[in-house]
Design a protein around this motif. Structure first.
Motif, PDB file in Angstrom:
ATOM      1  N   GLU A 243       0.865  -1.279   0.009  1.00 27.19           N
ATOM      2  CA  GLU A 243       0.008   0.053  -0.063  1.00 27.19           C
ATOM      3  C   GLU A 243       0.880   1.366  -0.103  1.00 27.19           C
ATOM      4  O   GLU A 243       0.287   2.304   0.148  1.00 27.19           O
ATOM      5  CB  GLU A 243      -0.968  -0.030   1.131  1.00 27.19           C
ATOM      6  N   ASP A 244       2.269   1.201  -0.275  1.00 28.18           N
ATOM      7  CA  ASP A 244       2.916   2.183  -0.097  1.00 28.18           C
ATOM      8  C   ASP A 244       4.105   2.313  -1.214  1.00 28.18           C
ATOM      9  O   ASP A 244       5.047   1.852  -1.276  1.00 28.18           O
ATOM     10  CB  ASP A 244       3.828   2.469   1.175  1.00 28.18           C
ATOM     11  N   THR A 285      -0.332  -1.322  -4.422  1.00 25.25           N
ATOM     12  CA  THR A 285      -1.199  -0.422  -3.610  1.00 25.25           C
ATOM     13  C   THR A 285      -2.213  -1.089  -3.068  1.00 25.25           C
ATOM     14  O   THR A 285      -2.880  -0.704  -2.281  1.00 25.25           O
ATOM     15  CB  THR A 285      -1.687   0.652  -4.690  1.00 25.25           C
ATOM     16  N   SER A 286      -2.676  -2.387  -3.714  1.00 28.42           N
ATOM     17  CA  SER A 286      -3.887  -2.977  -3.163  1.00 28.42           C
ATOM     18  C   SER A 286      -3.458  -4.039  -1.931  1.00 28.42           C
ATOM     19  O   SER A 286      -4.370  -4.790  -1.536  1.00 28.42           O
ATOM     20  CB  SER A 286      -4.784  -3.472  -4.436  1.00 28.42           C
ATOM     21  N   GLY A 287      -2.251  -3.985  -1.502  1.00 27.15           N
ATOM     22  CA  GLY A 287      -1.755  -4.790  -0.480  1.00 27.15           C
ATOM     23  C   GLY A 287      -0.854  -5.809  -0.568  1.00 27.15           C
ATOM     24  O   GLY A 287      -0.129  -6.428   0.203  1.00 27.15           O
TER      25      GLY A 287
END
Length: 489
Positions: A243-244, A285-287
């Motif tokens: 997510e980063d 970004t989705s994990g």
């Protein structure tokens, strides 16, 4: 001179056979000290080797065309093809010989290629001589045709060996096991596919693994599994931070400008496509979950079109990955058989996917320097060795040094005295070395400073004094020196 007179000139026949014999004798000369200019000419071997191959194939095709009356007899054209093939073969062989004596290429495949080239080149000259003879003595013609066919087969084999030197031993047959599988490689349904396993990982395999694998871990980074990617490399930066994007060094590197020094992959290698980068971006970004399904991406409008475009393109990557898995399974079975034969425990290394650990069974089974020969074909398959209490000595360290992927080496209670450390210094990945209860003394212990990647060493029960240990710590502060017997694993 007319062609009819030329083809019947006895000097040409003699010359063809003499040069053929000389070419055939080239391997018996062996390697010589060649002037630098000849070594430079050797670099032209790949540029000229295709000419004789094509020309001798055309000569065979022309004979077949004449045989089946597709074209009329063409003595002048056939002689031209054979003469040009012989001339270019001689240039290619001499250039290849100078490349060979330069020492840049060696090994079993190179020896086979060299012999195959000289046999093929001699064959071209003998074929030319037989063709000239056949124009005067018709009974020679069948021998000319037979040798022409054999020479073409020899050139095909030699070309295969040459390709194997460049691309790997199984280059031509790589996909054969996949043909005979009950299910085609990568034949999962879309519903069964996972984003990481079936899309992200194949991209890494194709675009990153040439520099970041167990054999060549540039920057200390291995990308053969999500576990090793998460571990990161020598920089200490997080490769993937769920997510980063800003804290995900992998994404930062693949999106740098093409002329940036730190862009990955580096110049000269295929970069990720825009769709592949977009997929990587969405996955992070989705994990960055290893359990995320491809169907979940297809349900998201912002990434669905990219996903559907990539799936057919990635089928080729997945075939490559499936091939690697088949090879790993084959090597696993072979090493299991070798382990049983030598009474060793050889198992997949859970810490280094794709590599194996080897340990002497307890109570210690007989194991000595000679038994390393049984393991030689698999030298690059090992990451950890525990040969505790075996009867190996420093001569055996030479064999161990050929296992360049070994990171952890346990030698406690062996006959090691350190005189063979010069071999271990050549191991680029060796991080842990257990020398407890060996004959290592102060003099050879100082050589530990020359080990390129060594991070920890066990010295309990050796002849090392506190003064030398302190000197080691001072001159190699990153080296952890432990006075423990250490693990056997």
């Amino acid at each position: 001179m007319r062609v009819e007179a030329l083809v019947k000139h006895p000097a040409l026949v003699v010359c063809s056979f003499v040069i053929g014999v000389l070419v055939l004798g080239l391997p018996f000369i062996g390697k010589i000290e060649a002037p630098v200019i000849f070594l430079m000419l050797g670099r032209f071997h790949p540029l000229v080797l295709h000419f004789p191959i094509v020309l001798i194939i055309l000569a065979l095709m022309l004979e077949l065309a004449i045989k089946f009356k597709f074209v009329p007899n063409a003595t002048g054209l056939q002689l031209s093809l054979l003469a040009a093939s012989a001339f270019t073969a001689l240039i290619a062989i001499l250039a290849g010989y100078f490349l060979f004596v330069g020492g840049e290429y060696s090994g079993e495949l190179m020896e086979q290629h060299f012999w195959g080239a000289t046999v093929s080149g001699a064959g071209v000259f003998f074929v030319t001589g037989l063709y000239l003879l056949s124009q005067r003595f018709q009974p020679v013609y069948p021998f000319y045709i037979g040798l022409l066919v054999l020479t073409n087969l020899s050139i095909g084999f030699t070309g295969h060996i040459g390709g194997s030197i460049t691309h790997g031993k199984d280059y031509l047959t790589e996909y054969v096991p996949l043909i005979f599988q009950d299910e085609p490689a990568g034949s999962k349904t879309v519903e069964e596919m996972l984003v990481y396993d079936d899309m992200i990982s194949p991209i890494f395999q194709a675009k990153c693994m040439s520099c970041h694998n167990q054999s060549r871990s540039k920057g200390g980074l291995i990308m053969s599994s999500l576990q090793s990617i998460t571990k990161g490399g020598d920089s200490g930066l997080a490769l993937i931070t769920p997510e980063d994007l800003d804290q995900s060094e992998l994404f930062n590197r693949v999106t740098l400008p093409a002329d940036h020094d730190d862009v990955m992959p580096p110049e000269g290698q295929s970069p990720m496509s825009e769709q592949e980068i977009e997929l990587l971006k969405y996955w992070i970004t989705s994990g960055a979950s290893p359990e995320q399904k491809v169907t979940a991406l297809q349900a998201q409008p912002e990434i669905a079109s990219v996903t559907n475009e990539l799936l057919p393109q990635l089928a080729r990557y997945r075939r490559k990955q499936a091939m690697a898995e088949l090879k790993l399974k084959e090597v696993t079975n072979e090493l299991e058989a070798v382990g049983k034969k030598l009474n060793l425990a050889i198992e997949p290394d859970s810490l280094e996917p794709g590599l194996f650990s080897l340990r002497v069974k307890f109570p210690p089974a007989p194991f000595n320097n000679d038994q390393f020969r049984e393991l030689a074909p698999y030298n690059d398959a090992f990451s950890r060795l525990s040969i505790v209490s075996s009867s190996i000595n420093d001569d055996g360290l030479y064999h161990i040094s050929q296992m360049t992927n070994v990171k952890k080496l346990y030698l406690q209670k062996t006959n090691i005295d350190g005189s063979g450390f010069i071999y271990l210094m050549q191991m680029p990945n060796l991080e842990t070395l257990n020398l407890s209860f060996t004959k290592v003394d102060d003099k050879v212990a100082l050589d530990l400073l020359k080990f390129p990647s060594l991070k920890e060493v066990y010295l309990l029960g050796t002849k090392c004094t506190p003064q030398v240990v302190e000197a080691l710590r001072k001159n190699k502060p990153g080296l952890k020196i432990l006075f423990e017997e250490g693990p056997y694993f």
